[in-house]
Write a protein that holds these residues in place. Structure first.
Motif, PDB file in Angstrom:
ATOM      1  N   SER A 166       0.841  -1.198   0.000  1.00  0.00           N
ATOM      2  CA  SER A 166       0.000   0.000   0.000  1.00  0.00           C
ATOM      3  C   SER A 166       0.881   1.254   0.000  1.00  0.00           C
ATOM      4  O   SER A 166       1.948   1.284   0.609  1.00  0.00           O
ATOM      5  N   THR A 167       0.411   2.291  -0.682  1.00  0.00           N
ATOM      6  CA  THR A 167       1.177   3.548  -0.712  1.00  0.00           C
ATOM      7  C   THR A 167       0.997   4.357   0.580  1.00  0.00           C
ATOM      8  O   THR A 167       1.756   5.285   0.844  1.00  0.00           O
ATOM      9  N   ASP A 168      -0.003   3.978   1.389  1.00  0.00           N
ATOM     10  CA  ASP A 168      -0.275   4.695   2.639  1.00  0.00           C
ATOM     11  C   ASP A 168       0.492   4.030   3.781  1.00  0.00           C
ATOM     12  O   ASP A 168       0.226   2.867   4.110  1.00  0.00           O
ATOM     13  N   PRO A 169       1.450   4.750   4.406  1.00  0.00           N
ATOM     14  CA  PRO A 169       2.243   4.118   5.465  1.00  0.00           C
ATOM     15  C   PRO A 169       1.389   3.624   6.638  1.00  0.00           C
ATOM     16  O   PRO A 169       1.702   2.609   7.252  1.00  0.00           O
ATOM     17  N   ARG A 170       0.276   4.323   6.927  1.00  0.00           N
ATOM     18  CA  ARG A 170      -0.585   3.847   8.032  1.00  0.00           C
ATOM     19  C   ARG A 170      -1.265   2.534   7.657  1.00  0.00           C
ATOM     20  O   ARG A 170      -1.447   1.656   8.494  1.00  0.00           O
ATOM     21  N   ALA A 171      -1.631   2.403   6.382  1.00  0.00           N
ATOM     22  CA  ALA A 171      -2.238   1.145   5.920  1.00  0.00           C
ATOM     23  C   ALA A 171      -1.213   0.010   5.974  1.00  0.00           C
ATOM     24  O   ALA A 171      -1.546  -1.126   6.337  1.00  0.00           O
ATOM     25  N   ARG A 172       0.045   0.320   5.621  1.00  0.00           N
ATOM     26  CA  ARG A 172       1.090  -0.724   5.708  1.00  0.00           C
ATOM     27  C   ARG A 172       1.305  -1.157   7.152  1.00  0.00           C
ATOM     28  O   ARG A 172       1.499  -2.340   7.441  1.00  0.00           O
ATOM     29  N   GLU A 173       1.253  -0.181   8.068  1.00  0.00           N
ATOM     30  CA  GLU A 173       1.430  -0.534   9.482  1.00  0.00           C
ATOM     31  C   GLU A 173       0.271  -1.394   9.977  1.00  0.00           C
ATOM     32  O   GLU A 173       0.468  -2.357  10.720  1.00  0.00           O
ATOM     33  N   ARG A 174      -0.969  -1.066   9.538  1.00  0.00           N
ATOM     34  CA  ARG A 174      -2.131  -1.897   9.908  1.00  0.00           C
ATOM     35  C   ARG A 174      -1.954  -3.314   9.395  1.00  0.00           C
ATOM     36  O   ARG A 174      -2.246  -4.294  10.083  1.00  0.00           O
ATOM     37  N   TRP A 175      -1.469  -3.432   8.134  1.00  0.00           N
ATOM     38  CA  TRP A 175      -1.203  -4.765   7.565  1.00  0.00           C
ATOM     39  C   TRP A 175      -0.179  -5.513   8.424  1.00  0.00           C
ATOM     40  O   TRP A 175      -0.392  -6.683   8.784  1.00  0.00           O
ATOM     41  N   LEU A 176       0.905  -4.849   8.784  1.00  0.00           N
ATOM     42  CA  LEU A 176       1.984  -5.522   9.513  1.00  0.00           C
ATOM     43  C   LEU A 176       1.534  -5.924  10.912  1.00  0.00           C
ATOM     44  O   LEU A 176       1.754  -7.065  11.345  1.00  0.00           O
TER      45      LEU A 176
END
Length: 327
Positions: free
Chosen positions: A68-78
């Motif tokens: 995802s290009t959204d860092p907050r979305a990447r953190e949610r994924w992780l």
């Protein structure tokens, strides 16, 4: 043994999340008695096996993914990758085809196998490859074989395993037939639901080997004798898995529960008995038995696999309560 993909672990978040997952597994008591599995869960990076997954939301599923290009979305994924929950990883027309199991349930199942150094293990249902990685971390790549019918699943499992630094044998084929060219196995573990235990698995097990199978919303642990015979009881743990595709897939029409009290219909242990005796007892008969026998826990039930027949039983394989299973 395990490796990390560059750029996937912002500020060591994955390491911290993985350590927190290990603490949650330990706190639940899952896998206790075998520190080797704690070390495996601490070492194997689950996020590399779920580059995307789906979370249930109102009206369907939301996709979370690593790119995802959204860092907050990447953190949610992780962070979500290290929750102690099952993750839906493959959907088709709204039907769940594959998932990454709840880690604490995986720890319980792996501990129940009682593996020893040098043991060979066959896993039925490759999923994301995460469970095979845990096994390979513990036993070495050469001692682990995982099989799945779907070439897309085996290909992605292979990719995930390689990214994490593991290279067990990944086979595309019908898991119900086992992997005869890699037999015999000391342990067989299925990570998909079945209606019965395929004879091929018993034939491909060493005498004294163990077979762990999700069946009827439970987990049955069988010990194999040298005569094409296996027998064992269910663990106390409830377990809900995606059905095996190919031969041996469970199925059937929805059951008519008229006449069964609402309280029993909602009871997990009664629903387990219903699933186990499907085709042998109608729901009203199952309910009468369940009440008469004191609403038995899963551990009172078992499975026997013989050369000619396979059956489930309550309390005693030769006792009055026995029900044929599909083989």
């Amino acid at each position: 043994m395990g490796g990390h993909a560059p750029g996937r672990e912002p500020d060591g978040l994955a390491d911290a999340a993985r350590a927190a997952l290990v603490r949650r597994i330990e706190a639940s008591g899952a896998g206790s008695g075998d520190p080797g599995w704690r070390e495996a869960f601490a070492a194997v990076p689950r996020h590399l096996f779920v580059p995307y997954y789906y979370v249930g939301v109102a009206g369907g599923y939301e996709r979370r993914w690593a790119e995802s290009t959204d860092p907050r979305a990447r953190e949610r994924w992780l962070r979500g990758a290290y929750e102690d929950t099952p993750l839906a990883t493959r959907l088709r027309d709204g039907e769940l085809l594959s998932s990454s199991s709840q880690p604490s349930l995986m720890a319980d199942m792996l501990a129940a196998l009682e593996v020893r150094d040098g043991h060979t293990v066959l896993e039925i249902g490759a999923g994301t490859g995460y469970n095979a990685a845990l096994l390979a971390h513990r036993l070495g790549d050469d001692n682990v074989t995982t099989v799945d019918l779907d070439p897309e699943i085996t290909e992605s499992a292979r990719r995930h395993l390689a990214a994490a630094g593991y290279h067990p044998v990944v086979v595309t084929g019908d898991g119900a037939r086992g992997v005869p060219e890699r037999a015999p196995f000391d342990r067989i573990i299925a990570t998909c639901a079945l209606g019965g235990v395929p004879r091929a698995w018993v034939a491909q097990s060493r005498p004294g080997g163990r077979i762990l199978v999700p069946l009827a919303t439970g987990l049955v642990l069988l010990t194999v004798s040298g005569t094409g015979h296996a027998e064992g009881r269910f663990l106390h743990t409830p377990a809900y898995f995606v059905p095996l595709r190919g031969a041996g897939r469970p199925g059937g029409e929805p059951m008519q529960l008229g006449g069964v009290p609402h309280r029993a219909r909602e009871d997990d242990l009664f629903r387990f008995l219903l699933a186990l005796t499907r085709g042998s007892l109608d729901p009203q008969e199952a309910h009468a038995l369940w009440e008469q026998e004191g609403r038995p826990q899963r551990e009172r039930y078992g499975i026997t696999v013989g050369e000619e027949a396979e059956w489930a039983w309550l309390d005693d394989p030769e006792g009055p309560y026995a029900w044929p299973l599909p083989s």
